[in-house]
Design a protein around this motif. Structure first.
Motif, short mmCIF file in Angstrom:
data_model
loop_
_atom_site.label_atom_id
_atom_site.label_comp_id
_atom_site.label_asym_id
_atom_site.label_seq_id
_atom_site.Cartn_x
_atom_site.Cartn_y
_atom_site.Cartn_z
N PHE A 98 0.82 -1.20 0.12
CA PHE A 98 -0.10 0.00 0.02
C PHE A 98 0.80 1.39 -0.07
N THR A 99 2.13 1.15 0.63
CA THR A 99 2.98 2.41 0.44
C THR A 99 3.50 2.71 -0.74
N ALA A 100 3.74 1.46 -1.53
CA ALA A 100 4.36 1.52 -2.79
C ALA A 100 3.37 2.13 -3.93
N VAL A 101 2.07 1.89 -3.53
CA VAL A 101 0.73 2.15 -4.52
C VAL A 101 0.37 3.78 -4.22
N ALA A 102 0.15 4.01 -2.69
CA ALA A 102 -0.36 5.27 -2.60
C ALA A 102 0.15 5.92 -1.32
N GLY A 103 1.53 5.55 -1.06
CA GLY A 103 2.14 6.58 0.05
C GLY A 103 1.57 6.04 1.40
N ARG A 104 1.62 7.07 2.44
CA ARG A 104 1.37 6.69 3.63
C ARG A 104 -0.29 6.42 4.07
N LEU A 105 -0.77 5.60 3.31
CA LEU A 105 -2.46 5.22 3.61
C LEU A 105 -2.35 4.76 5.07
N TRP A 106 -1.58 4.04 5.58
CA TRP A 106 -1.82 3.57 6.89
C TRP A 106 -1.79 4.74 7.92
N ASP A 321 2.75 14.22 -12.51
CA ASP A 321 3.16 15.41 -12.18
C ASP A 321 3.82 16.24 -13.51
N ALA A 322 4.70 15.46 -14.00
CA ALA A 322 5.60 15.55 -14.79
C ALA A 322 5.20 15.66 -16.33
N GLY A 323 4.00 15.04 -16.22
CA GLY A 323 3.18 14.85 -17.55
C GLY A 323 3.15 13.36 -17.98
N GLY A 324 3.63 12.51 -17.61
CA GLY A 324 3.80 11.07 -17.87
C GLY A 324 2.40 10.60 -17.16
N LYS A 325 2.08 9.16 -17.65
CA LYS A 325 1.04 8.38 -17.12
C LYS A 325 0.83 7.99 -15.60
N LEU A 326 -0.49 7.48 -15.18
CA LEU A 326 -0.33 7.34 -14.06
C LEU A 326 -0.17 5.82 -13.78
N ARG A 327 0.90 5.17 -13.32
CA ARG A 327 0.87 3.77 -13.35
C ARG A 327 0.97 3.25 -11.97
N LEU A 328 -0.24 2.87 -11.53
CA LEU A 328 -0.48 2.22 -10.26
C LEU A 328 0.13 0.43 -10.22
#
Length: 471
Positions: A98-106, A321-328
């Motif tokens: 979950f940290t790799a996907v969405a940071g500090r969700l915990w 943020d730099a214009g690339g794709k959002l890759r989950l």
């Protein structure tokens, strides 16, 4: 510059700066709703679970004196330590995933520090009001009103903390027995210690220290960067869209304020006022950010009132943020996900097919074997049988490994629920059928009333060394 006074050049900020008290403003929105639901769910589980019964017993009870854990009808013993190890591995993999996907969700939604702090902030607002009233009260000189409000707040905190400590001990001492002891305050010494210690820790961490626990005491904020990459979702401020910041009239058109060099950020400071750690998300990603997303809700509310597009502060990634794709989905998250799914599946299957029966075989160490009056070779064993089930059973005992083995011991043994019994047995063999000095034998324990409750344990049968005959 002297060694006694260190300053950050430019900011003139003392290294040992005194803590500035933070008064987070109440916020509403999608992420706040999710956080409130999480708080209710987790606190509800914590406070209600000890009172749930299962088969006329407390559903969750960690009985340390008896060295057993009771969890929804299943009893776990020290021999079941592997399940605890698997749970810790699952927790670690879930944190990595979950940290790799969405940071500090915990940190933002499930950490006990966050959950209990939310509850304490709610009580503080109930007594002292929202942020503006709290700031005003803080600056006021001490008066009867201020003492009354502060005393009321701390009284609520202490009562809630004591209930928290009482519930915590209720996971280790049957909660109904603990409630009976509460009426006469006849707790044991250890019960008094842990109730007061856990209550003090809850009051101190959630009421007094709050964000300082996250910033200075929690190690997760320090090593989280090792699990971040450029595709990890983070909460970020859209600097290109927001700058330059500045106030403007509400009816000012986009073309008008852009002509003056202004961006969409009106510099209202609401994102800072709602932050529980007091940071300004517009300064970029900071380790103090616990990803609670309160700043997103606050900024979206302001943008809506101004008639601007939302998501000036939003979930994004460095690449996006730099214009690339959002890759989950990427190699790291896929690897963590597969490992998490595999170990979780293995854990569930091992619990599902767990046999509520333990058999340990201890061979007599004083004598490897003895020879009886009939010339038979005899091995002596001690069978240690543990019934892990919630009901009693009668078990049959059989031995195999050589069709000529002679079992000398009880054919059946009965044990009550969670009973332990040691059964001495002997196994004899005519030396004529002994081909090797040792071979494997199998002890089979089978419940009479259930075919699924069965365990097979191996042991060694030892005889004299077989010498080769000379021709």
């Amino acid at each position: 510059m002297s060694d006694d006074n260190f300053y950050v050049i430019g900011d003139e900020k003392d290294l040992y700066e005194k803590r500035k008290k933070i008064f987070p403003k109440k916020v509403s929105g999608t992420f706040n709703t999710l956080r409130v639901l999480s708080v209710w769910l987790l606190l509800g589980l914590y406070y209600v679970l000890p009172w749930v019964t299962w088969n006329d017993q407390q559903a969750v009870l960690f009985d340390l004196p008896a060295r057993k854990f009771q969890i929804f009808g299943l009893t776990y013993w020290p021999q079941d330590f592997i399940y605890l190890a698997m749970l810790l591995i699952i927790a670690a993999l879930a944190l990595f995933f979950f940290t790799a996907v969405a940071g500090r969700l915990w940190c933002g939604y499930a950490c006990p520090q966050t959950v209990w702090t939310e509850a304490f902030i709610w009580m503080e607002r109930l007594v002292e009001g929202d942020r503006n009233k709290q700031v005003k009260l803080e600056k006021e000189p001490w008066s009867f009103r201020k003492v009354r409000l502060r005393a009321t707040k701390h009284l609520l905190w202490i009562v809630f903390a004591l209930f928290t400590g009482f519930t915590f001990v209720g996971y280790f001492t049957p909660i109904k027995e603990l409630t009976d002891s509460l009426q006469t305050l006849s707790f044991s010494g250890w019960e008094w210690f842990w109730i007061l210690f856990y209550s003090f820790a809850t009051w101190g961490n959630a009421g007094m220290l709050r964000e300082q626990v996250c910033i200075y005491m929690c190690p997760y904020a320090r090593f989280q960067s090792a699990m971040f990459d450029k595709d990890t979702l983070i909460i970020a401020y859209d600097e290109k869209r927001g700058e330059q910041r500045g106030g403007r009239k509400k009816d000012m058109s986009k073309e008008e304020y852009q002509a003056e060099g202004l961006g969409d950020c009106i510099d209202c400071m609401q994102c800072v006022h709602v932050c529980p750690t007091g940071i300004d998300i517009r300064d970029g990603l900071q380790y103090e950010c616990i990803a609670c997303a309160a700043c997103i809700d606050a900024c979206d509310d302001v943008m809506e009132k101004m008639g601007y597009e939302k998501n000036l502060i939003r979930y994004t990634s460095e690449n996006h943020d730099a214009g690339g794709k959002l890759r989950l989905l990427r190699p790291k998250t896929i690897g963590y996900g597969i490992a998490l799914l595999a170990i979780t599946t293995l854990f569930i299957l091992s619990i599902w097919f767990r046999t509520p029966l333990e058999l340990d075989i201890i061979k007599d160490r004083n004598r490897l074997y003895v020879t009886n009056s009939e010339g038979f070779i005899v091995n002596i064993y001690k069978l240690r049988i543990l019934n892990k089930d919630q009901v009693g059973h009668t078990y049959t005992i059989n031995v195999s490994g050589n069709e000529n083995l002679i079992y000398q011991g009880p054919k059946q043994v009965s044990l009550p629920s969670e009973g332990i019994r040691e059964v001495p047995v002997r196994v004899a063999l005519d030396p004529y059928y002994l081909k090797d000095s040792s071979f494997e034998v199998n002890f089979t324990l089978q419940a009479v009333d259930s075919e699924s409750i069965k365990v097979v344990q191996d042991a060694k049968f030892i005889g004299p060394v077989q010498r080769k005959r000379r021709r």
